[in-house]
Design an enzyme around this catalytic site. Structure first.
Site, PDB file in Angstrom:
ATOM      1  CG  ASP A   1      -7.903  17.730 -39.254  1.00  0.00           C
ATOM      2  OD1 ASP A   1      -8.990  17.980 -38.685  1.00  0.00           O
ATOM      3  OD2 ASP A   1      -7.163  18.602 -39.735  1.00  0.00           O
TER       4      ASP A   1
ATOM      5  CE1 TYR B   1     -15.392  24.932 -27.223  1.00  0.00           C
ATOM      6  CE2 TYR B   1     -16.943  25.875 -25.651  1.00  0.00           C
ATOM      7  CZ  TYR B   1     -16.186  24.809 -26.090  1.00  0.00           C
ATOM      8  OH  TYR B   1     -16.221  23.607 -25.415  1.00  0.00           O
TER       9      TYR B   1
ATOM     10  CB  ALA C   1     -21.180  30.571 -32.983  1.00  0.00           C
TER      11      ALA C   1
ATOM     12  CE  LYS D   1     -17.892  22.423 -28.219  1.00  0.00           C
ATOM     13  NZ  LYS D   1     -17.597  20.999 -28.471  1.00  0.00           N
TER      14      LYS D   1
ATOM     15  CB  ILE E   1     -14.999  18.517 -17.638  1.00  0.00           C
ATOM     16  CG1 ILE E   1     -16.522  18.585 -17.893  1.00  0.00           C
ATOM     17  CG2 ILE E   1     -14.527  17.079 -17.401  1.00  0.00           C
ATOM     18  CD1 ILE E   1     -17.416  18.084 -16.794  1.00  0.00           C
TER      19      ILE E   1
HETATM   20  P1  NDP Z   1      -8.960  18.365 -24.613  1.00  0.00           P
HETATM   21  O1  NDP Z   1      -8.338  19.606 -25.156  1.00  0.00           O
HETATM   22  O2  NDP Z   1      -8.392  17.726 -23.423  1.00  0.00           O
HETATM   23  O3  NDP Z   1      -9.079  17.273 -25.776  1.00  0.00           O
HETATM   24  C1  NDP Z   1      -9.531  17.658 -27.040  1.00  0.00           C
HETATM   25  C2  NDP Z   1      -9.480  16.452 -27.940  1.00  0.00           C
HETATM   26  O4  NDP Z   1      -9.919  16.826 -29.248  1.00  0.00           O
HETATM   27  C3  NDP Z   1      -8.050  15.910 -28.107  1.00  0.00           C
HETATM   28  O5  NDP Z   1      -8.120  14.521 -28.150  1.00  0.00           O
HETATM   29  C4  NDP Z   1      -7.635  16.458 -29.453  1.00  0.00           C
HETATM   30  O6  NDP Z   1      -6.668  15.655 -30.125  1.00  0.00           O
HETATM   31  C5  NDP Z   1      -8.950  16.360 -30.197  1.00  0.00           C
HETATM   32  N1  NDP Z   1      -8.964  17.202 -31.394  1.00  0.00           N
HETATM   33  C6  NDP Z   1      -8.843  18.547 -31.481  1.00  0.00           C
HETATM   34  N2  NDP Z   1      -8.891  18.939 -32.761  1.00  0.00           N
HETATM   35  C7  NDP Z   1      -9.067  17.804 -33.504  1.00  0.00           C
HETATM   36  C8  NDP Z   1      -9.208  17.550 -34.878  1.00  0.00           C
HETATM   37  N3  NDP Z   1      -9.182  18.530 -35.798  1.00  0.00           N
HETATM   38  N4  NDP Z   1      -9.364  16.256 -35.286  1.00  0.00           N
HETATM   39  C9  NDP Z   1      -9.387  15.253 -34.381  1.00  0.00           C
HETATM   40  N5  NDP Z   1      -9.260  15.426 -33.069  1.00  0.00           N
HETATM   41  C10 NDP Z   1      -9.103  16.701 -32.626  1.00  0.00           C
HETATM   42  O7  NDP Z   1     -10.483  18.762 -24.388  1.00  0.00           O
HETATM   43  P2  NDP Z   1     -11.628  18.156 -23.441  1.00  0.00           P
HETATM   44  O8  NDP Z   1     -11.415  16.732 -23.207  1.00  0.00           O
HETATM   45  O9  NDP Z   1     -11.804  19.082 -22.325  1.00  0.00           O
HETATM   46  O10 NDP Z   1     -12.887  18.382 -24.409  1.00  0.00           O
HETATM   47  C11 NDP Z   1     -13.505  17.359 -25.144  1.00  0.00           C
HETATM   48  C12 NDP Z   1     -14.795  17.916 -25.717  1.00  0.00           C
HETATM   49  O11 NDP Z   1     -15.625  18.385 -24.667  1.00  0.00           O
HETATM   50  C13 NDP Z   1     -14.599  19.107 -26.658  1.00  0.00           C
HETATM   51  O12 NDP Z   1     -15.526  19.037 -27.722  1.00  0.00           O
HETATM   52  C14 NDP Z   1     -14.907  20.303 -25.767  1.00  0.00           C
HETATM   53  O13 NDP Z   1     -15.323  21.421 -26.527  1.00  0.00           O
HETATM   54  C15 NDP Z   1     -16.009  19.732 -24.906  1.00  0.00           C
HETATM   55  N6  NDP Z   1     -16.215  20.400 -23.634  1.00  0.00           N
HETATM   56  C16 NDP Z   1     -15.247  20.413 -22.668  1.00  0.00           C
HETATM   57  C17 NDP Z   1     -15.486  21.029 -21.457  1.00  0.00           C
HETATM   58  C18 NDP Z   1     -14.494  21.064 -20.349  1.00  0.00           C
HETATM   59  O14 NDP Z   1     -14.782  21.682 -19.303  1.00  0.00           O
HETATM   60  N7  NDP Z   1     -13.334  20.443 -20.453  1.00  0.00           N
HETATM   61  C19 NDP Z   1     -16.763  21.689 -21.187  1.00  0.00           C
HETATM   62  C20 NDP Z   1     -17.708  21.605 -22.278  1.00  0.00           C
HETATM   63  C21 NDP Z   1     -17.438  20.980 -23.445  1.00  0.00           C
HETATM   64  P3  NDP Z   1      -5.084  15.938 -29.924  1.00  0.00           P
HETATM   65  O15 NDP Z   1      -4.759  15.656 -28.501  1.00  0.00           O
HETATM   66  O16 NDP Z   1      -4.483  14.983 -30.877  1.00  0.00           O
HETATM   67  O17 NDP Z   1      -4.880  17.381 -30.290  1.00  0.00           O
END
Ligand code: NDP
Length: 260
Positions: free
Chosen positions: A62, A155, A157, A159, A188
């Site tokens: 985490d 969110y 804030a 980022k 994405i």
């Molecule tokens: P997903 O929800 O598909 O994946 C999120 C990932 O973050 C998962 O692997 C999850 O792990 C992990 N995670 C969440 N909380 C924790 C934590 N406390 N500790 C460790 N791991 C954690 O999201 P995306 O792939 O879409 O997003 C990835 C990044 O890109 C994020 O930072 C998101 O804000 C950013 N982003 C995404 C966009 C989009 O359009 N998809 C656009 C702009 C930014 P688990 O599966 O184990 O919960």
């Protein structure tokens, strides 16, 4: 290309979505990996990545837990000897009207998206400085680090915070040959966007599943949503030799959606 042969890369949130695509790009280009996420399914992701022929260590971590983050980088250092690249990608989102947004949602979002990035950067920097070999830190921000959207003030804030953190750290570690950059993905296709489509779609109108995304995609000059691979290409570039002289930058990867 094998740009990352014998390098070690940490990717948080590397089990799925954008993080998995980033990890896969590094594995394809020769890097050993430590991937971290909350769910134990991270092990299945590591097995799939290992098919590219490099070593991949899965860790349940985490990123809001300082001891767990320390253990993550200890594991990386003990297993591979170095941390060359660290990608702070783990993130969460919720969507709510301002009156309904809870303190718990605010805190959780800031904890994962901003504090989690800081804790990982801090541990990575400690090890990169100790090694004397420099390194690369890449932080996942968002289009919402440029332009906050409706119903996601927490969110946005969190980022915007990633961008400030990136600039400040970049200045502090520049003389150690460590670069720190941030990326701003646009729309994405991942599980996160499925949630966005469903919940924003309900709040903004009577959109059926997929309709909100399709309507927003019409605002993208390239008229398509992005893939994890689109984002991975930018991350790999920022981690490569070609980006030696780039630091403190926040770069959009969004098909032209935001041009500032
Ligand atoms: P997903 O929800 O598909 O994946 C999120 C990932 O973050 C998962 O692997 C999850 O792990 C992990 N995670 C969440 N909380 C924790 C934590 N406390 N500790 C460790 N791991 C954690 O999201 P995306 O792939 O879409 O997003 C990835 C990044 O890109 C994020 O930072 C998101 O804000 C950013 N982003 C995404 C966009 C989009 O359009 N998809 C656009 C702009 C930014 P688990 O599966 O184990 O919960």
């Amino acid at each position: 290309m094998n740009r990352f042969q014998d390098q070690t890369v940490v990717v948080t949130g590397g089990n799925k979505g954008i993080g998995y695509a980033i990890a896969e790009r590094f594995a394809q280009e020769g890097a050993n990996l430590v991937i971290a996420s909350i769910e134990p399914q991270v092990e299945e992701a590591a097995d799939a990545l290992a098919k590219h022929g490099t070593r991949v260590i899965p860790l349940v971590c985490d990123v809001t837990d300082i001891d767990a983050v320390k253990a993550l980088y200890d594991c990386c250092e003990n297993t591979f000897g170095t941390v060359d690249v660290s990608v702070q990608n783990a993130g969460i989102i919720t969507i709510a009207k301002v009156e309904d947004l809870t303190e718990r949602e605010w805190d959780a979002t800031m904890d994962v998206n901003t504090k989690g990035v800081f804790l990982c950067c801090q541990e990575a920097i400690r090890r990169m400085r100790k090694s004397g070999n420099g390194g690369r830190l890449i932080n996942t921000a968002s289009g919402q680090a440029r332009d906050g959207f409706i119903f996601t003030p927490h969110y946005a804030a969190s980022k915007f915070g990633v961008m400030g953190l990136t600039q400040s750290l970049a200045k502090e570690v520049a003389m150690d040959a460590i670069t720190v950059n941030a990326i701003c993905p646009g729309i994405i296709r991942t599980e996160m966007w499925e949630y966005n489509d469903r919940v924003w779609g309900k709040m903004l109108g009577d959109f059926k599943p997929g309709e909100l995304m399709e309507s927003w995609v019409q605002n993208i000059p390239m008229k398509r949503a992005g893939s994890g691979s689109d984002v991975a290409g930018l991350v790999a570039f920022l981690a490569s030799k070609d980006a030696d002289y780039i630091t403190g930058q926040t770069i959009n990867v969004d098909g032209g959606l935001i041009m500032s």
